[in-house]
Design an enzyme around this catalytic site. Structure first.
Site, PDB file in Angstrom:
ATOM      1  N   GLY A 157      -5.806  -1.958  -0.192  1.00 49.81           N
ATOM      2  CA  GLY A 157      -6.222  -0.570  -0.402  1.00 49.81           C
ATOM      3  C   GLY A 157      -5.983  -0.168  -1.851  1.00 49.81           C
ATOM      4  O   GLY A 157      -4.960  -0.512  -2.422  1.00 49.81           O
ATOM      5  N   ASP A 209       1.781  -5.169   0.444  1.00 49.49           N
ATOM      6  CA  ASP A 209       2.445  -6.315   1.083  1.00 49.49           C
ATOM      7  C   ASP A 209       1.460  -7.432   1.457  1.00 49.49           C
ATOM      8  O   ASP A 209       1.774  -8.618   1.284  1.00 49.49           O
ATOM      9  CB  ASP A 209       3.307  -5.886   2.264  1.00 49.49           C
ATOM     10  N   GLU A 239       0.535   9.358  10.076  1.00 51.79           N
ATOM     11  CA  GLU A 239      -0.370   8.596  10.949  1.00 51.79           C
ATOM     12  C   GLU A 239       0.366   7.831  12.038  1.00 51.79           C
ATOM     13  O   GLU A 239      -0.055   7.787  13.186  1.00 51.79           O
ATOM     14  CB  GLU A 239      -1.083   7.514  10.124  1.00 51.79           C
ATOM     15  N   ASP A 294       5.916   1.417   0.533  1.00 54.50           N
ATOM     16  CA  ASP A 294       6.577   0.677   1.615  1.00 54.50           C
ATOM     17  C   ASP A 294       6.956  -0.742   1.194  1.00 54.50           C
ATOM     18  O   ASP A 294       6.948  -1.662   2.009  1.00 54.50           O
ATOM     19  CB  ASP A 294       5.663   0.642   2.851  1.00 54.50           C
ATOM     20  N   ARG A 299       1.268   4.509   8.143  1.00 53.72           N
ATOM     21  CA  ARG A 299       1.278   3.915   9.478  1.00 53.72           C
ATOM     22  C   ARG A 299       2.675   3.497   9.902  1.00 53.72           C
ATOM     23  O   ARG A 299       3.081   3.683  11.037  1.00 53.72           O
ATOM     24  CB  ARG A 299       0.367   2.684   9.503  1.00 53.72           C
ATOM     25  N   ARG A 346     -10.875  -7.045   0.991  1.00 54.03           N
ATOM     26  CA  ARG A 346     -10.067  -7.929   1.844  1.00 54.03           C
ATOM     27  C   ARG A 346     -10.846  -9.233   1.976  1.00 54.03           C
ATOM     28  O   ARG A 346     -12.059  -9.219   2.130  1.00 54.03           O
ATOM     29  CB  ARG A 346      -9.834  -7.282   3.209  1.00 54.03           C
ATOM     30  N   THR A 367       0.289   0.680  -4.236  1.00 53.44           N
ATOM     31  CA  THR A 367      -0.074   1.206  -2.914  1.00 53.44           C
ATOM     32  C   THR A 367       0.484   2.616  -2.808  1.00 53.44           C
ATOM     33  O   THR A 367       1.557   2.901  -3.328  1.00 53.44           O
ATOM     34  CB  THR A 367       0.492   0.341  -1.769  1.00 53.44           C
ATOM     35  N   ASP A 405       1.604   3.887  -0.222  1.00 56.71           N
ATOM     36  CA  ASP A 405       2.505   3.999   0.928  1.00 56.71           C
ATOM     37  C   ASP A 405       3.988   3.892   0.585  1.00 56.71           C
ATOM     38  O   ASP A 405       4.841   4.234   1.400  1.00 56.71           O
ATOM     39  CB  ASP A 405       2.148   2.947   1.978  1.00 56.71           C
TER      40      ASP A 405
END
Lengths: 328, 328, 328, 328
Positions: free
Chosen positions: B15, B107, B227, B134, B176, B76, B130, B132
């Site tokens: 992403g 990741d 989410e 994360d 997520r 991807r 990213t 996120d």
């Protein structure tokens, strides 16, 4: 035997910064959470002297987290520099049964707090609110991140014009003693050169560098200049010098000025202000006095005023290298 | 005897996030600074397999630092999950005399890099890009700060409407597996409640809390929902539940969606991307392999891939308390 | 003999829109200018029924011009649809010696005003405040220009991601009956296709068009869809249809939702709201009743309610051609 | 017998304005739509003289609609003021089989076009692109609406600080001959006073007005000053005058400068630019020469250059009254 805190007053002092409202809100709500009464003081130390107070409940501070400036207003107070003024301030605190004070501001604010706290043995905790990021002991001050975004967005607009006309722009940003805003916003805005108080490149080397980059194919350039930079008498004189000695560009000056102090705070500044406001109330509950709450490595820390007032953080030399490399 | 790096390729994968362009620019200019040839690979690992390459000089990447997305595009690649695909990728690298690779992504990107690097003993350094946040081993990932500002600005607009109509809004934000965006943006936006994957409040307690705050005088409310939150089947089902069980509000749902991935990067993300891009080239010069460059305590660090891939950072429990107190 | 207006009340009703606060401010200050007393009514017609009033002086409305939403709040009132409710409303107006009413809102608001004004021979002037721009007799409604900018900025962010991934995005924007937002924001955002209620392209032709543009070299696409568009059952069903029938893109959906109603008003909306607020007071002073003040060819006009309520302005067919040509 | 247009060149000249890229894009796509070849000329008339051309296909101009500035760059050309320079320009057009020219810019651009078109009987159509809105015959010029929003957003930030400190700010905005930006942005920003070239209030009356408003309870003030205003020697001298003669405020000056020319265009400017770009190609197809395409009452019009160059539009006196009333 400890003295339980029952009533906290909060004020903002010195230059305003985005996120001050979020910090006041956090102090007020932390007080509500701990069942402590909370009073807002208008116009900084001047309002303390005049007893210009207002009770702050948790609903009083609603819809403030996203607002720039400070709804409690700020002011510089000459009277607070006199013993008489401070006596009056103390009387108002005593008469209102206020046990402790949270002051939100920069180094001038903390100096006043240090003197007053010592004189009257009054518990005061400081919250660093200034766009200049020039307080030792905290990674960031409230408003700094927002100011960086404001500067970068303004320079993005100037770049549109610089690119369209093959121009060289000198952009002055805030920072009398500290180059943090200039250095970070300069990297963020893709500036060609960044002139800061901590380093004096010298006019000749600046000129050489501009000539080199012109040769390397650059057709327009932004130079970010901190207010306190020493390279010329001022930014206009520097612009004249470059204009005279460098044929290839049309040179323009922009002074960003007070737009840097305003605006809705960034998410980072809102979260930081919320954490520090709560941290200030925690510190008072835990019987701290004469400390600033700061953030270091993502954790809240209590920093004695004398330590916070020991000057700006040193410039990050790693960032100087980043500026050099990315402007190649 | 060390192998001097002479040619580095860079790609973005997974992403996209704001600041990826700034990171590519920094890699390209760091290469120019060190007199290393730099090649951009289009569409992530898929472009590696297809040999979709473009030389990146320092001027190729001009006027990119302020652009969202990634001009090298991302994709991807199923083919890269096969040995055959990776063989083709390696052939292209070898045929172009590319010595090392910088991969910018999350990741999934790093997992691919780990496998490929091991298989072909090829030096790869990862840059965490990213929204996120994360990735373990770095305080922040590129794009996260911008996403927080995007979310907070969107919720500020929703708040205008919520206030005008005494409404309750459920706002779904990205995340997520990690509640970082929800938690920080929720605090920053002054949300009433914040629902994250790491904590399941339960519907009943949520309802109780909403009733309490209604009683305390709140006339409108924002609930931020990650989410990946588990409280209901999905945000619409949760909205129905609240609507059915709580008289006093009109309940509305907004899913912020992909606006969170775009936008011009914040100053913080631009500086971070610049530092990490340079750090990646430094790491390769210093013979690192299979590491991610990250930021920890304001310093650049090299983190082995396996460590970076060990899961999200834990949620900051201090922030949970901040959310509780400021929403009182 | 004319009845001099001495006391005007102002309310906002229906969906809120950016610039409503600026309009209230202008009404209040125009009253002060003409030495007319001004009263704000909270929560639209419901507040009129409940007598939820507040005096508005020129300083009451300070710092409101830049705020989204409406500080007088808005609400839908079922009671005002009954004769009894309207009787109560009239009693409150009479008891407070209010001579005339300014109502800020959309077609529903004006319908209520028309009925009430007729029943009680009460002078009412309407100000068009809605993001939908669906009121006949005025070139623009307050909030429409801001909503267009909000949509365009959101789609700019989505475009970053669409470009990075070669994706097709369906973006739903407001407009149940009118395609003005979709058409203008679609052109402004550089959308590939724009689907509006006024025109039903048909699924097959949409598909053909997407295939053609893919062939012509487009690698990503944005389709802007008005809420009221009839091409599919809803936007998700349409996305499935495209996904099934078009190989080359990954299809994503974003519903912009309520962010379109909020935000700080654009300069245009602030000036428009200021002019219309003043125009409403002028109209009442000049003994107008049952009219809306609008803007036509840059001049203030008074439009009878029945005319304003005769449906949306027709879609500008010139813009349909612009959309076709610019998306080539 | 008409000469069918087969090849159109487009250039931008004079000061850049947001939306110029959108206009170039529209010209290029309208050409593609009508199967006319399109060539971009770099750096305005200077590039015409030097033959600095680039073919513009419909994909060349992708992702440009949201970008400030002009990717074709702009320049002022002394050579084009000479007959020799214009001869060279004409040679380049002839040698490239270019039949007609679209020039995007302000009055200086159109003057050049008028001379050149007459000399060589060459069809030229002008598109009004300037933030100043000082072209007669069109309701708006491209970039004006964006500049208004930029100014208003900047003043909103300054207001945060003004409110926090009870300060008076003088803010200089662009407009050497025309007060349109000052007047509209001043109303939009809620300015206390607006000083424009078209009206000279006089220092004493300004002072009286400021004193009155201070008495009426205002604690901070913004005065918007157009560059071309005649009230003092310059804005700094005016600030000194106020500071000396008015006790109650601290007076500060901000010069907004070149940020007003940049930035991503507003939706309005993007749509306007798209319409005018298409309209310019339409005009050439319809054998127009020496006209500007403008917008009047929402319709595209063709205005002869001599008419467009007859000076600024008159100031809207209705807006002067709006400024007076809303600043009460």
């Amino acid at each position: 035997m400890t003295n339980k805190i029952k009533h906290i007053a909060v004020l903002t002092s010195g230059g305003d910064s985005p996120g001050m409202n979020a910090a006041i809100r956090a102090v007020s709500r932390a007080c509500a959470f701990h069942e402590i009464k909370c009073t807002g003081v208008y116009r900084g130390y001047q309002g303390l002297i005049e007893g210009d107070f207002k009770e702050l409940g948790p609903r009083t501070v609603k819809n403030l987290i996203n607002r720039g400036g400070t709804f409690l207003k700020s002011a510089r107070s000459k009277a607070f520099m006199t013993r008489e003024g401070r006596n009056q301030a103390f009387e108002h605190l005593k008469n209102n049964s206020i046990d402790a004070l949270v002051v939100i501001g920069g180094d001038g604010t903390f100096k006043g707090a240090e003197v007053f706290g010592n004189e009257f043995q009054f518990p005061i905790v400081g919250v660093p609110g200034t766009i200049d990021n020039d307080i030792r002991g905290t990674d960031h001050t409230i408003g700094y991140d927002t100011a960086l975004n404001t500067v970068v967005e303004a320079i993005d607009k100037i770049r549109d014009t610089a690119n369209s006309h093959n121009r060289l722009f000198l952009v002055e940003v805030m920072g009398r003693n500290a180059g943090d805003i200039a250095l970070n916003a300069g990297i963020g805005a893709g500036a060609e050169e960044i002139l800061i108080p901590e380093e004096n490149l010298g006019k000749e080397r600046l000129l050489e560098s501009l000539k080199r980059s012109r040769k390397s194919g650059k057709t327009s350039s932004i130079i970010v200049v901190a207010e306190g930079d020493q390279i010329g008498k001022n930014i206009f004189e520097l612009a004249d010098y470059i204009d005279t000695n460098l044929d290839s560009y049309e040179v323009k000056v922009t002074v960003l000025g007070h737009i840097q102090r305003g605006g809705s705070p960034s998410c980072y500044d809102r979260v930081l202000a919320s954490r520090l406001g709560i941290g200030a109330v925690d510190a008072l509950i835990n019987q701290h006095k004469a400390v600033m709450v700061g953030i270091a490595h993502k954790k809240i820390v209590n920093v004695p005023f004398e330590q916070a007032l020991a000057g700006s953080n040193d410039i990050d030399t790693d960032l100087l290298r980043v500026a050099d490399i990315t402007s190649i």
